[in-house]
Scaffold this motif. Structure first.
Motif, PDB file in Angstrom:
ATOM      1  N   LYS A  47       2.950 -36.975   0.788  1.00  0.00           N
ATOM      2  CA  LYS A  47       2.035 -37.262   0.169  1.00  0.00           C
ATOM      3  C   LYS A  47       1.964 -35.712  -1.032  1.00  0.00           C
ATOM      4  N   PRO A  48       1.675 -35.087  -2.261  1.00  0.00           N
ATOM      5  CA  PRO A  48       1.433 -33.896  -2.924  1.00  0.00           C
ATOM      6  C   PRO A  48       1.029 -32.664  -2.181  1.00  0.00           C
ATOM      7  N   PRO A  49       1.571 -31.488  -2.165  1.00  0.00           N
ATOM      8  CA  PRO A  49       0.527 -30.281  -2.012  1.00  0.00           C
ATOM      9  C   PRO A  49      -0.649 -29.849  -1.959  1.00  0.00           C
ATOM     10  N   GLY A  50      -1.017 -29.671  -1.193  1.00  0.00           N
ATOM     11  CA  GLY A  50      -2.392 -29.194  -1.030  1.00  0.00           C
ATOM     12  C   GLY A  50      -2.386 -27.892  -1.820  1.00  0.00           C
ATOM     13  N   LYS A  51      -3.888 -28.003  -3.036  1.00  0.00           N
ATOM     14  CA  LYS A  51      -4.122 -26.503  -3.389  1.00  0.00           C
ATOM     15  C   LYS A  51      -3.547 -25.201  -2.396  1.00  0.00           C
ATOM     16  N   VAL A  52      -3.917 -23.876  -2.811  1.00  0.00           N
ATOM     17  CA  VAL A  52      -3.454 -22.557  -1.928  1.00  0.00           C
ATOM     18  C   VAL A  52      -5.306 -21.950  -2.418  1.00  0.00           C
ATOM     19  N   THR A  53      -4.932 -21.950  -1.351  1.00  0.00           N
ATOM     20  CA  THR A  53      -6.698 -20.444  -1.271  1.00  0.00           C
ATOM     21  C   THR A  53      -6.478 -19.309  -0.699  1.00  0.00           C
ATOM     22  N   VAL A  54      -6.773 -18.728  -0.897  1.00  0.00           N
ATOM     23  CA  VAL A  54      -7.021 -17.098  -1.358  1.00  0.00           C
ATOM     24  C   VAL A  54      -7.738 -16.572  -0.533  1.00  0.00           C
ATOM     25  N   VAL A  55      -7.774 -15.721   0.374  1.00  0.00           N
ATOM     26  CA  VAL A  55      -8.532 -14.768   1.472  1.00  0.00           C
ATOM     27  C   VAL A  55      -8.265 -13.832   1.226  1.00  0.00           C
ATOM     28  N   GLU A  56      -9.189 -12.787   0.682  1.00  0.00           N
ATOM     29  CA  GLU A  56      -8.938 -11.745   0.985  1.00  0.00           C
ATOM     30  C   GLU A  56      -9.283 -10.459   1.958  1.00  0.00           C
ATOM     31  N   LEU A  57      -8.430 -10.119   2.644  1.00  0.00           N
ATOM     32  CA  LEU A  57      -8.985  -9.215   4.097  1.00  0.00           C
ATOM     33  C   LEU A  57      -8.653  -7.703   3.658  1.00  0.00           C
ATOM     34  N   ALA A  58      -9.558  -7.074   4.768  1.00  0.00           N
ATOM     35  CA  ALA A  58      -9.440  -5.540   4.818  1.00  0.00           C
ATOM     36  C   ALA A  58      -9.686  -5.460   6.290  1.00  0.00           C
ATOM     37  N   CYS A  59      -8.010  -4.134   6.127  1.00  0.00           N
ATOM     38  CA  CYS A  59      -7.625  -3.794   7.833  1.00  0.00           C
ATOM     39  C   CYS A  59      -7.657  -2.479   7.672  1.00  0.00           C
ATOM     40  N   LYS A  60      -8.123  -1.402   9.261  1.00  0.00           N
ATOM     41  CA  LYS A  60      -8.085  -0.031   9.101  1.00  0.00           C
ATOM     42  C   LYS A  60      -6.650   0.060   9.053  1.00  0.00           C
ATOM     43  N   VAL A  61      -6.543   1.298   8.196  1.00  0.00           N
ATOM     44  CA  VAL A  61      -5.260   2.684   7.727  1.00  0.00           C
ATOM     45  C   VAL A  61      -4.717   1.979   9.274  1.00  0.00           C
ATOM     46  N   GLU A  62      -4.514   1.749  10.306  1.00  0.00           N
ATOM     47  CA  GLU A  62      -4.407   1.841  11.898  1.00  0.00           C
ATOM     48  C   GLU A  62      -3.336   1.357  11.855  1.00  0.00           C
ATOM     49  N   LYS A  63      -3.806  -0.219  11.637  1.00  0.00           N
ATOM     50  CA  LYS A  63      -2.827  -1.525  12.256  1.00  0.00           C
ATOM     51  C   LYS A  63      -1.809  -1.498  11.065  1.00  0.00           C
ATOM     52  N   PHE A  64      -2.245  -1.216   9.848  1.00  0.00           N
ATOM     53  CA  PHE A  64      -1.278  -0.940   9.491  1.00  0.00           C
ATOM     54  C   PHE A  64       0.426  -0.021   9.294  1.00  0.00           C
ATOM     55  N   PHE A  65       0.028   0.926  10.232  1.00  0.00           N
ATOM     56  CA  PHE A  65       0.383   2.239  11.117  1.00  0.00           C
ATOM     57  C   PHE A  65       1.023   1.741  11.999  1.00  0.00           C
ATOM     58  N   TYR A  66       0.623   0.864  13.327  1.00  0.00           N
ATOM     59  CA  TYR A  66       0.929   0.947  14.086  1.00  0.00           C
ATOM     60  C   TYR A  66       1.505  -0.915  14.724  1.00  0.00           C
TER      61      TYR A  66
END
Length: 302
Positions: free
Chosen positions: A115-134
């Protein structure tokens, strides 16, 4: 019969076809599965997987030789009907069918991928800076459309986003699991993860900046060595020590120390920036500051 089949093997399930499937349908299913399991198609797989695929291909070939020839198929069906009739009429307990491989799910997946590809659903999320660090995990739940056996309903789908250590801001990842569709493949979920506001730090790219200046004791410029500590990301305490750049310098009582530390921000190239200055005595200090820049590595002042 043209092939010496095993009557206890359900060759219809092996090829993933219905018992009333035509010879053309049998041939079509065999060709599709051969493209996946033929030894020539699995040469790049690990040896263990090659052997597993080779065994499956043998079963596929046996099923095709049995069901692809009308005379052999009639004899095969007659033998299976005889076993079923013996169980029903005489009470004989039929042995369990051998199903070395069931292609039903595989063919369904192949059909879905056409089948042809479905659409792309974009979801914006926010994480603590600590999760980017560790590095860390972000969980997201979404109510999605599900289609099974012509029935359509909605259910909660849980997603786990594994944020790698040192990820850039607005980090992106895509995964399957969006709404199911009748005419296209299921939608793809695209997650964009950004940094949350932090009480102590500002993030600029991979660098971190302490928001407020560090206040040193008013007489710190009179000491030959300087040491102090500061809290950065959660669970992180940075200790600085070394020769005091304020010591015995003209105008050092009014100086400001700009510090840059590599290895204490986001990723190996990120820099931690902060300012340290002498706490103002009761009488105040001159506003004409002398700026001293210090670059540090591994939290040790050079």
């Amino acid at each position: 019969k043209a092939f010496n089949y095993e009557k206890m093997v359900n060759y219809y399930k092996v090829l993933g076809v219905d018992e009333y499937a035509s010879v053309e349908e049998v041939k079509k299913a065999y060709k599709k599965l051969s493209l996946l399991y033929h030894p020539d198609k699995t040469a790049n797989l690990p040896k263990e997987e090659q052997e597993e695929h080779a065994a499956i291909f043998i079963e596929l070939k046996n099923a095709y030789l049995t069901l692809g020839d009308q005379a052999t198929r009639r004899q095969y069906d007659r033998d299976r009907d005889h076993l079923t009739a013996g169980e029903t009429v005489n009470g004989f307990k039929k042995k369990a069918e051998k199903v070395p491989f069931d292609a039903t799910a595989v063919l369904k997946k192949l059909q879905e991928n056409q089948k042809p590809p479905g659409k792309v659903t974009v979801v914006e999320l926010a994480c603590k800076v600590e999760k980017f660090f560790y590095g860390g995990t972000k969980r997201y739940m979404r109510n999605r459309r599900v289609i099974r056996q012509q029935f359509e309903f909605y259910e909660d789908k849980h997603f786990r986003i594994d944020l790698p250590k040192g990820a850039q801001d607005k980090w992106e990842c895509s995964m399957k699991g969006g709404d199911m569709n009748r005419d296209t493949q299921p939608d793809t979920m695209k997650f964009i993860v950004s940094s949350k506001e932090h009480p102590v730090l500002d993030r600029h790219g991979f660098d971190l900046h302490i928001k407020k200046p560090i206040l040193l004791k008013p007489d710190a410029h009179l000491q030959p060595f300087l040491n102090f500590d500061l809290h950065t990301v959660g669970g992180r305490l940075v200790l600085l020590w070394g020769r005091n750049p304020f010591y015995s310098q003209v105008g050092s009582a009014n100086a400001e120390l700009n510090v840059t530390i590599q290895g204490e921000a986001i990723g190996p190239s990120g820099l931690l920036h902060f300012n340290a200055k002498l706490e103002a005595p009761k009488g105040g200090i001159d506003s004409n500051l002398v700026v001293v820049s210090v670059v540090t590595t591994y939290t040790k002042i050079h």
